[in-house]
Motif scaffolding. Structure first.
Motif, PDB file in Angstrom:
ATOM      1  N   PRO A 182      -7.089  46.400  79.903  1.00  0.00           N
ATOM      2  CA  PRO A 182      -7.994  45.284  79.565  1.00  0.00           C
ATOM      3  C   PRO A 182      -9.430  45.707  79.306  1.00  0.00           C
ATOM      4  O   PRO A 182     -10.212  44.925  78.752  1.00  0.00           O
ATOM      5  N   SER A 183      -9.793  46.934  79.683  1.00  0.00           N
ATOM      6  CA  SER A 183     -11.191  47.346  79.552  1.00  0.00           C
ATOM      7  C   SER A 183     -11.536  47.848  78.154  1.00  0.00           C
ATOM      8  O   SER A 183     -12.714  48.032  77.836  1.00  0.00           O
ATOM      9  N   ILE A 184     -10.550  48.087  77.316  1.00  0.00           N
ATOM     10  CA  ILE A 184     -10.841  48.674  76.003  1.00  0.00           C
ATOM     11  C   ILE A 184     -11.483  47.645  75.076  1.00  0.00           C
ATOM     12  O   ILE A 184     -11.352  46.431  75.251  1.00  0.00           O
ATOM     13  N   LYS A 185     -12.201  48.159  74.078  1.00  0.00           N
ATOM     14  CA  LYS A 185     -12.800  47.344  73.031  1.00  0.00           C
ATOM     15  C   LYS A 185     -12.056  47.617  71.733  1.00  0.00           C
ATOM     16  O   LYS A 185     -11.837  48.775  71.368  1.00  0.00           O
ATOM     17  N   ILE A 186     -11.683  46.552  71.014  1.00  0.00           N
ATOM     18  CA  ILE A 186     -10.862  46.693  69.811  1.00  0.00           C
ATOM     19  C   ILE A 186     -11.616  46.118  68.613  1.00  0.00           C
ATOM     20  O   ILE A 186     -12.159  45.013  68.678  1.00  0.00           O
ATOM     21  N   GLY A 187     -11.621  46.884  67.532  1.00  0.00           N
ATOM     22  CA  GLY A 187     -12.305  46.461  66.310  1.00  0.00           C
ATOM     23  C   GLY A 187     -11.344  46.275  65.150  1.00  0.00           C
ATOM     24  O   GLY A 187     -10.281  46.907  65.089  1.00  0.00           O
ATOM     25  N   ILE A 188     -11.723  45.405  64.226  1.00  0.00           N
ATOM     26  CA  ILE A 188     -10.926  45.177  63.025  1.00  0.00           C
ATOM     27  C   ILE A 188     -11.713  45.625  61.797  1.00  0.00           C
ATOM     28  O   ILE A 188     -12.931  45.594  61.770  1.00  0.00           O
ATOM     29  N   SER A 189     -10.994  46.034  60.770  1.00  0.00           N
ATOM     30  CA  SER A 189     -11.594  46.646  59.590  1.00  0.00           C
ATOM     31  C   SER A 189     -12.095  45.577  58.628  1.00  0.00           C
ATOM     32  O   SER A 189     -11.322  44.762  58.130  1.00  0.00           O
ATOM     33  N   ILE A 190     -13.399  45.610  58.335  1.00  0.00           N
ATOM     34  CA  ILE A 190     -14.040  44.538  57.568  1.00  0.00           C
ATOM     35  C   ILE A 190     -14.661  45.077  56.285  1.00  0.00           C
ATOM     36  O   ILE A 190     -14.996  46.253  56.191  1.00  0.00           O
ATOM     37  N   THR A 191     -14.808  44.210  55.313  1.00  0.00           N
ATOM     38  CA  THR A 191     -15.541  44.510  54.078  1.00  0.00           C
ATOM     39  C   THR A 191     -16.869  43.747  54.121  1.00  0.00           C
ATOM     40  O   THR A 191     -17.018  42.786  54.868  1.00  0.00           O
ATOM     41  N   PRO A 192     -17.852  44.150  53.281  1.00  0.00           N
ATOM     42  CA  PRO A 192     -19.200  43.594  53.453  1.00  0.00           C
ATOM     43  C   PRO A 192     -19.443  42.233  52.827  1.00  0.00           C
ATOM     44  O   PRO A 192     -20.524  41.683  53.001  1.00  0.00           O
ATOM     45  N   ASN A 193     -18.467  41.673  52.115  1.00  0.00           N
ATOM     46  CA  ASN A 193     -18.682  40.336  51.572  1.00  0.00           C
ATOM     47  C   ASN A 193     -17.361  39.606  51.447  1.00  0.00           C
ATOM     48  O   ASN A 193     -16.292  40.201  51.619  1.00  0.00           O
ATOM     49  N   GLU A 194     -17.421  38.328  51.135  1.00  0.00           N
ATOM     50  CA  GLU A 194     -16.221  37.494  51.141  1.00  0.00           C
ATOM     51  C   GLU A 194     -15.481  37.477  49.817  1.00  0.00           C
ATOM     52  O   GLU A 194     -14.488  36.769  49.674  1.00  0.00           O
ATOM     53  N   HIS A 195     -15.949  38.264  48.842  1.00  0.00           N
ATOM     54  CA  HIS A 195     -15.331  38.243  47.518  1.00  0.00           C
ATOM     55  C   HIS A 195     -14.576  39.529  47.180  1.00  0.00           C
ATOM     56  O   HIS A 195     -13.677  39.498  46.327  1.00  0.00           O
ATOM     57  N   SER A 196     -14.917  40.647  47.792  1.00  0.00           N
ATOM     58  CA  SER A 196     -14.308  41.915  47.397  1.00  0.00           C
ATOM     59  C   SER A 196     -12.864  42.003  47.873  1.00  0.00           C
ATOM     60  O   SER A 196     -12.485  41.442  48.894  1.00  0.00           O
ATOM     61  N   PHE A 197     -12.060  42.738  47.093  1.00  0.00           N
ATOM     62  CA  PHE A 197     -10.644  42.954  47.348  1.00  0.00           C
ATOM     63  C   PHE A 197      -9.883  41.609  47.400  1.00  0.00           C
ATOM     64  O   PHE A 197      -9.476  41.143  48.470  1.00  0.00           O
ATOM     65  N   ALA A 198      -9.712  41.022  46.237  1.00  0.00           N
ATOM     66  CA  ALA A 198      -9.085  39.700  46.116  1.00  0.00           C
ATOM     67  C   ALA A 198      -7.680  39.690  46.722  1.00  0.00           C
ATOM     68  O   ALA A 198      -6.899  40.641  46.572  1.00  0.00           O
ATOM     69  N   GLN A 199      -7.361  38.595  47.407  1.00  0.00           N
ATOM     70  CA  GLN A 199      -6.112  38.437  48.131  1.00  0.00           C
ATOM     71  C   GLN A 199      -5.219  37.378  47.483  1.00  0.00           C
ATOM     72  O   GLN A 199      -5.640  36.619  46.604  1.00  0.00           O
ATOM     73  N   ARG A 200      -3.976  37.307  47.960  1.00  0.00           N
ATOM     74  CA  ARG A 200      -3.018  36.329  47.423  1.00  0.00           C
ATOM     75  C   ARG A 200      -3.260  34.937  47.969  1.00  0.00           C
ATOM     76  O   ARG A 200      -2.714  33.957  47.449  1.00  0.00           O
ATOM     77  N   PHE A 201      -4.064  34.810  49.038  1.00  0.00           N
ATOM     78  CA  PHE A 201      -4.421  33.511  49.588  1.00  0.00           C
ATOM     79  C   PHE A 201      -5.910  33.246  49.380  1.00  0.00           C
ATOM     80  O   PHE A 201      -6.718  34.171  49.396  1.00  0.00           O
ATOM     81  N   SER A 202      -6.253  31.989  49.205  1.00  0.00           N
ATOM     82  CA  SER A 202      -7.651  31.567  49.202  1.00  0.00           C
ATOM     83  C   SER A 202      -7.907  30.752  50.472  1.00  0.00           C
ATOM     84  O   SER A 202      -7.010  30.082  50.989  1.00  0.00           O
ATOM     85  N   VAL A 203      -9.137  30.830  50.943  1.00  0.00           N
ATOM     86  CA  VAL A 203      -9.542  30.063  52.124  1.00  0.00           C
ATOM     87  C   VAL A 203     -10.862  29.372  51.806  1.00  0.00           C
ATOM     88  O   VAL A 203     -11.511  29.659  50.800  1.00  0.00           O
ATOM     89  N   THR A 204     -11.259  28.474  52.680  1.00  0.00           N
ATOM     90  CA  THR A 204     -12.496  27.726  52.485  1.00  0.00           C
ATOM     91  C   THR A 204     -13.589  28.269  53.396  1.00  0.00           C
ATOM     92  O   THR A 204     -13.387  28.419  54.604  1.00  0.00           O
ATOM     93  N   ASN A 205     -14.735  28.586  52.808  1.00  0.00           N
ATOM     94  CA  ASN A 205     -15.893  28.947  53.608  1.00  0.00           C
ATOM     95  C   ASN A 205     -16.398  27.682  54.297  1.00  0.00           C
ATOM     96  O   ASN A 205     -16.802  26.726  53.625  1.00  0.00           O
ATOM     97  N   PRO A 206     -16.390  27.615  55.639  1.00  0.00           N
ATOM     98  CA  PRO A 206     -16.761  26.376  56.332  1.00  0.00           C
ATOM     99  C   PRO A 206     -18.184  25.922  56.062  1.00  0.00           C
ATOM    100  O   PRO A 206     -18.473  24.725  56.140  1.00  0.00           O
ATOM    101  N   ARG A 207     -19.076  26.849  55.753  1.00  0.00           N
ATOM    102  CA  ARG A 207     -20.471  26.460  55.517  1.00  0.00           C
ATOM    103  C   ARG A 207     -20.683  25.964  54.096  1.00  0.00           C
ATOM    104  O   ARG A 207     -21.285  24.906  53.878  1.00  0.00           O
TER     105      ARG A 207
END
Length: 559
Positions: free
Chosen positions: A331-356
């Motif tokens: 339980p003490s470990i810290k886990i990170g996920i791999s992120i890109t710097p913006n919401e448009h790069s590397f287009a995906q098969r699903f679209s989502v809504t930016n809540p803001r």
């Protein structure tokens, strides 16, 4: 609070923002409604190439910024050299467009400078001449031909204001921007690195460099690294460094560890079993675990069938399951996920809504952050990689100008956290776990003083923005002769190697094993400037050529 005054010498022209120097530099490029040759050798003002344009009457050639625009807060003019066999370039119409705005009014080149036929002529257009206010973001520039015309452009720059003779440095030691930790002095090591796993000389060099954080198994190796056998799951080859070797080397160096778990050919259970092996069986105390290595890249190794390869939805499911299984082990470990710097790069098969904003977006980060929120499972940090320059477009000046634009990445990451997550998750830390100046094939810049100064400057800029890890890529790589060796780039070494230390690889490489590169010495200097448990405090310079940073130790001493 404190203020320092000092005189400064500056390298002539280094502040100017290069747009073209034998090739489009940095983030600039050309398109045209007529033929364009970006690497023409018929007419050249300096070095070996120029850009040749051939326009029919009324047609337009465009010089554009490939992102959202170039900052102009210190810019006073656009300067370039032009050659035209006739005097028709005087009648060329020039206009610009600022980011997200309509085009500014057109001006005639000849109203500002005379361009004689058949000779290279320098043109300098002040910002106000083409209706730009300093600080606006210059996105597009247009050259419109009144008649059929052929012309060449060379040595194109945005001219910046002259730095002051006396520089003022202001230090506000009460404004704490970030903490310095052991993760602030990091480097990546690959599972096939020679020497790291058993060489006391290597351990000594890395201790002297002040290295206190090491990422493993490094880069693309992550997605096919089978930790159980230390083999390549794609081809069966054996890696030199296994988990026990890695932990032993950490102990020898006196560094903390970070492991990136295999997403491309592994399972969440594999990741949890690795935590058991490293932290329970081997008592390695590896606190930081990232999931995958740039799995958003289309070329990343991924055994999943289409359309689940490089897929944010599939990766999010993996992360949700892996976080639960891994933390059940430790339980003490810290886990990170791999992120890109913006919401448009590397287009995906699903679209989502930016809540803001309410906008539909389908980039990797947008889908990933949405799916994690929907599952109500969050990581301890965002794992971020950054290489700011494209291969073949680098210059020494551009290297540092890219660091003036880090908010393009860091600001965007922070905005996405605010947009997609709520409450304390909006403050999820950003960890820079892999960085260097050029992605792809670096040339001689990798082993030049430029890259060392880049490392030191980026370290300061990232810490001022609160980024919580700094991991240089990498300890060892290889001797190669690929990449950019243009004569405008500083340095005399005729090879490339992103390693802090020379790997002595491949066999017969002329650079001896464990030869320190300039970036190694930059890391050592940073280690003498700052210590873990220091804090980064506000420190500003009124000179764009003098970057200043300050840290304060627990006893109150400011450096």
């Amino acid at each position: 609070m404190g203020t320092l005054l000092c005189g400064i010498c500056s390298a002539t022209g280094m502040a100017d923002m290069e747009i073209y120097v034998d090739y489009p530099a940095g983030l600039w490029d050309f398109v045209s409604e007529g033929p364009v040759d970006k690497f023409n050798s018929e007419q050249v003002h300096s070095y070996e190439k120029s850009a040749r344009f051939n326009l029919a009457p009324g047609k337009i050639a465009t010089m554009y910024h490939t992102w959202s625009g170039e900052y102009t807060q210190n810019v006073v003019a656009l300067g370039f050299w032009v050659y035209c066999a006739t005097n028709d370039f005087n009648d060329v119409g020039f206009r610009v467009r600022i980011q997200n705005e309509a085009m500014r009014p057109e001006i005639r080149i000849g109203d500002h400078v005379n361009v004689p036929a058949g000779q290279w002529t320098y043109v300098e257009l002040p910002l106000q001449a083409f209706h730009v206010v300093p600080g606006e973001k210059l996105h597009y520039t247009y050259f419109k031909a009144p008649t059929g015309i052929t012309y060449w452009l060379d040595d194109i720059k945005l001219i910046t204001r002259t730095p002051p003779l006396i520089t003022t440095i202001n230090i506000n030691q009460n404004n704490i921007l970030a903490e310095v930790t052991r993760r602030s002095f990091g480097a990546g090591v690959m599972a096939h690195s020679m020497g790291f796993e058993r060489d006391p000389t290597t351990w000594l060099l890395l201790r002297e460099a002040g290295l206190t954080f090491v990422n493993f198994p490094g880069g693309v190796n992550v997605e096919y690294y089978d930790w159980r056998t230390s083999t390549n799951s794609a081809n069966g080859s054996v890696f030199r460094v296994d988990t026990a070797d890695y932990i032993n080397s950490l102990n020898q160096i006196g560094a903390d560890g970070m492991i990136a778990a295999n997403y491309g050919s592994g399972t969440p259970q594999d990741a949890a079993d690795w935590v058991q092996h490293a932290n329970v069986l081997l008592t390695g105390n590896i606190k930081y675990w990232s999931l995958g290595n740039e799995p958003y890249q289309p070329g990343a190794y991924d055994i999943r069938p289409a359309p689940f390869r490089a897929d944010a939805d599939t990766y999010a499911q993996f992360c949700v399951e892996a976080i639960g299984l891994m933390k059940a082990v430790d339980p003490s470990i810290k886990i990170g996920i791999s992120i890109t710097p913006n919401e448009h790069s590397f287009a995906q098969r699903f679209s989502v809504t930016n809540p803001r904003t309410g906008q539909q977006v389908n980039g990797w980060a947008a889908v990933l952050l949405t799916r994690m929120r929907e599952a109500n499972v969050y990581p301890d940090y965002l794992d971020f990689h950054l290489f700011t320059m494209a291969p073949g477009k680098e210059t020494d000046a551009v290297a540092f100008q890219m660091l003036d634009r880090l908010d393009f990445w860091i600001g965007s990451l922070k905005q996405m956290l605010q947009d997609y997550w709520d409450g304390p998750q909006e403050q999820t830390p950003i960890h820079l776990t892999e960085t260097n100046s050029v992605f792809g094939d670096q040339g001689k810049i990798s082993v030049s003083l430029t890259n060392a100064l880049y490392l030191a400057t980026q370290w300061g800029e990232m810490h001022e923005r609160g980024v919580q890890s700094y991991v240089w890529w990498n300890v060892y790589e290889a001797y190669r002769t690929v990449g950019n060796y243009h004569e405008t780039l500083y340095g005399w070494r005729n090879y490339t190697d992103r390693g802090l230390l020379a790997a002595g690889w491949p066999p017969g490489a002329p650079i001896l094993y464990n030869t320190p590169h300039p970036t190694y010495y930059a890391m050592r200097i940073i280690g003498q400037f700052a210590d873990p448990d220091d804090v980064v405090v506000e420190c500003n310079s009124d000179n764009m050529l003098l970057k200043t940073y300050a840290v304060k130790s627990p006893n109150g001493r400011v450096r």
